[in-house]
Write an enzyme that holds these catalytic residues in place. Structure first.
Site, PDB file in Angstrom:
ATOM      1  N   HIS A   1       0.824  -1.218   0.000  1.00 53.66           N
ATOM      2  CA  HIS A   1       0.000   0.000   0.000  1.00 53.66           C
ATOM      3  C   HIS A   1       0.849   1.255   0.000  1.00 53.66           C
ATOM      4  O   HIS A   1       1.877   1.351   0.680  1.00 53.66           O
ATOM      5  CB  HIS A   1      -1.009  -0.002   1.160  1.00 53.66           C
ATOM      6  CG  HIS A   1      -0.421   0.019   2.539  1.00 53.66           C
ATOM      7  ND1 HIS A   1      -0.178   1.181   3.224  1.00 53.66           N
ATOM      8  CD2 HIS A   1      -0.061  -0.984   3.377  1.00 53.66           C
ATOM      9  CE1 HIS A   1       0.298   0.901   4.418  1.00 53.66           C
ATOM     10  NE2 HIS A   1       0.391  -0.404   4.539  1.00 53.66           N
TER      11      HIS A   1
ATOM     12  N   ASP B   1       6.248   1.782   6.768  1.00 53.83           N
ATOM     13  CA  ASP B   1       4.991   1.060   6.577  1.00 53.83           C
ATOM     14  C   ASP B   1       4.099   1.941   5.710  1.00 53.83           C
ATOM     15  O   ASP B   1       3.570   2.951   6.195  1.00 53.83           O
ATOM     16  CB  ASP B   1       4.363   0.790   7.940  1.00 53.83           C
ATOM     17  CG  ASP B   1       2.936   0.271   7.870  1.00 53.83           C
ATOM     18  OD1 ASP B   1       2.511  -0.172   6.792  1.00 53.83           O
ATOM     19  OD2 ASP B   1       2.242   0.339   8.909  1.00 53.83           O
TER      20      ASP B   1
ATOM     21  N   GLU C   1      -5.120   1.375   2.758  1.00 51.01           N
ATOM     22  CA  GLU C   1      -4.947   0.257   3.682  1.00 51.01           C
ATOM     23  C   GLU C   1      -4.976   0.719   5.131  1.00 51.01           C
ATOM     24  O   GLU C   1      -5.495   0.022   6.011  1.00 51.01           O
ATOM     25  CB  GLU C   1      -3.628  -0.461   3.380  1.00 51.01           C
ATOM     26  CG  GLU C   1      -3.450  -1.789   4.117  1.00 51.01           C
ATOM     27  CD  GLU C   1      -2.856  -1.646   5.506  1.00 51.01           C
ATOM     28  OE1 GLU C   1      -2.881  -2.635   6.268  1.00 51.01           O
ATOM     29  OE2 GLU C   1      -2.349  -0.557   5.854  1.00 51.01           O
ATOM     30  N   GLU C   2      -4.417   1.901   5.419  1.00 55.87           N
ATOM     31  CA  GLU C   2      -4.324   2.371   6.799  1.00 55.87           C
ATOM     32  C   GLU C   2      -5.683   2.664   7.425  1.00 55.87           C
ATOM     33  O   GLU C   2      -5.788   2.773   8.644  1.00 55.87           O
ATOM     34  CB  GLU C   2      -3.434   3.618   6.874  1.00 55.87           C
ATOM     35  CG  GLU C   2      -1.962   3.363   6.572  1.00 55.87           C
ATOM     36  CD  GLU C   2      -1.263   2.497   7.602  1.00 55.87           C
ATOM     37  OE1 GLU C   2      -1.918   2.075   8.582  1.00 55.87           O
ATOM     38  OE2 GLU C   2      -0.056   2.232   7.433  1.00 55.87           O
TER      39      GLU C   2
ATOM     40  N   ASP D   1       4.159  -6.255   3.676  1.00 54.66           N
ATOM     41  CA  ASP D   1       3.957  -5.195   4.669  1.00 54.66           C
ATOM     42  C   ASP D   1       4.975  -5.364   5.780  1.00 54.66           C
ATOM     43  O   ASP D   1       5.878  -6.184   5.678  1.00 54.66           O
ATOM     44  CB  ASP D   1       2.516  -5.244   5.198  1.00 54.66           C
ATOM     45  CG  ASP D   1       1.959  -3.859   5.507  1.00 54.66           C
ATOM     46  OD1 ASP D   1       2.714  -3.026   6.040  1.00 54.66           O
ATOM     47  OD2 ASP D   1       0.769  -3.612   5.239  1.00 54.66           O
TER      48      ASP D   1
ATOM     49  N   HIS E   1       4.458   2.198  13.291  1.00 54.05           N
ATOM     50  CA  HIS E   1       3.550   3.347  13.396  1.00 54.05           C
ATOM     51  C   HIS E   1       4.120   4.448  14.281  1.00 54.05           C
ATOM     52  O   HIS E   1       3.386   5.295  14.790  1.00 54.05           O
ATOM     53  CB  HIS E   1       2.157   2.927  13.889  1.00 54.05           C
ATOM     54  CG  HIS E   1       1.331   2.327  12.814  1.00 54.05           C
ATOM     55  ND1 HIS E   1      -0.049   2.272  12.860  1.00 54.05           N
ATOM     56  CD2 HIS E   1       1.658   1.734  11.636  1.00 54.05           C
ATOM     57  CE1 HIS E   1      -0.517   1.685  11.773  1.00 54.05           C
ATOM     58  NE2 HIS E   1       0.506   1.349  11.023  1.00 54.05           N
TER      59      HIS E   1
END
Length: 376
Positions: free
Chosen positions: A72, A189, A223-224, A244, A324
């Site tokens: 993504h 990410d 995606e997030e 990922d 994250h």
């Protein structure tokens, strides 16, 4: 067939470029354009959905039973929730991430009329004013604000700057590439996953390899926020491998080196047969690997299944520390995942019945049973 070599310099170059393009969910058009142009340069013909998810197909020996690889483009970010009386901005996050990692971040505010810069700060940011309260104040999105780098001390002045509720806030990646292979940055990410896929495509196309079935290279844009690969998969796709990040945290088995194969996430176990095939490809080709389970995690594969696609799914990851947050990875994992993908897309089809959506039970695969039980 012979090993397809991942070009590490190309991979790192792509990662640097992609990290430099802001792409929080909802503001991904520029990154989509860049990836599309790079796919064209590699010899593919990208197709875009209405909102910008990308599909590019490398033709194989057969269309039915195609394989798909997905990563993504979108990242975490924020939006303007309110314009405060002091002229600063209240924020809500895009995606799930802690305000602890937002404190001190430099950002870009994308207004309709104007683009401005600023910094996310805790409400009590000055030690000379608040003393120990700078350490004891709570952590959360209600306890930070965005200071705009423009003359404003009121809501009216901020509005006059062209800022409004709902404006997208992109967080600077603050990337650093070290000579020992470590990479520190926000948004690894999943921009590292995008770079891995581009490097895999580059190796595949450069070698002139032919896959046994079509390979669909997919790049998603939401995606997030849980949408992911819900609307970019064609009916002829039989399997989907998501690329990922894997979390290298206490209690996890992921590593910043080699490949980490995820066996399950919060949406449940990944496909037994596809995961086993990826594991055996690592073993056969001398690729370092580990297995792990992620409890608070989902990927593009979950959104694909929830959208009703009857496909086998798996997740291969590069280990990432402080996911994250301000993240760290190593080139070894990126290259290893790329090597695994090259072996996968060129490997023989193991379950022939997957070319058909429905088939009889005779062609259905088997899972091992104890010797003491009768064979089904």
């Amino acid at each position: 067939m012979s090993k397809l070599n991942i070009d590490a310099d190309y991979l790192l170059g792509q990662l640097r470029t992609i990290l430099s393009i802001d792409s929080p969910t909802g503001y991904t058009d520029n990154a989509v354009r860049y990836c599309s142009r790079e796919l064209e340069r590699l010899g593919l013909k990208p197709e875009l959905t209405r909102r910008g998810a990308i599909r590019a197909v490398s033709q194989g020996g057969r269309r039915e039973g195609a394989r798909a690889i997905v990563s993504h483009i979108d990242t975490l970010g924020a939006q303007v929730k309110a314009i405060k009386s002091n002229g600063r901005l209240e924020l809500v996050p895009i995606g799930h991430w802690s305000a602890r990692f937002a404190e001190g971040a430099r950002v870009t505010i994308y207004g309709y009329e104007k683009i401005l810069r600023g910094t996310i700060l805790p409400l009590k940011a000055s030690g000379h004013t608040f003393n120990e309260e700078v350490d004891t104040q709570p952590t959360g999105w209600g306890f930070v604000e965005l200071r705009i780098d423009a003359p404003t001390t009121s809501a009216e002045e901020t509005v006059a700057l062209g800022i409004d509720i709902g404006d997208i806030v992109a967080v600077d990646p603050q990337s650093e590439f070290l000579d020992n292979g470590f990479i520190n940055s926000r948004h690894l990410d999943d921009k590292a996953g995008v770079a891995i896929m581009l490097a895999t495509i580059e190796a595949f196309e450069r070698s002139g390899a032919v896959a046994p079935v079509d390979v669909h290279w997919l790049f998603t844009i939401a995606e997030e926020v849980g949408v992911g690969a819900s609307s970019v998969i064609r009916p002829d796709v039989a399997s989907l491998v998501a690329v990922d990040n894997g979390t290298t945290a206490p209690g996890q088995n992921s590593s910043e080196f080699g490949v980490t194969i995820c066996m399950a996430d919060q949406s449940g176990p990944f496909d037994y047969h596809l995961t086993r095939q990826l594991t055996e490809l690592c073993q056969k080709n001398g690729i370092k690997y580990r297995k792990d389970i992620f409890r608070y995690y989902r990927s593009d594969s979950a959104s694909a299944l929830e959208a009703g696609h009857d496909i086998r799914t798996a997740l291969v990851t590069f280990g990432i520390d402080a996911s994250h947050g301000y993240e760290r990875i190593h080139l070894d994992a990126l290259r290893s995942v790329g090597e695994l993908l090259t072996h996968y897309v060129t490997s023989p089809i193991e379950i022939a019945r997957d070319t058909e959506e429905f088939s009889d039970v005779q062609s259905f695969p088997r899972q091992p049973v104890p010797k003491t039980k009768s064979k089904i």
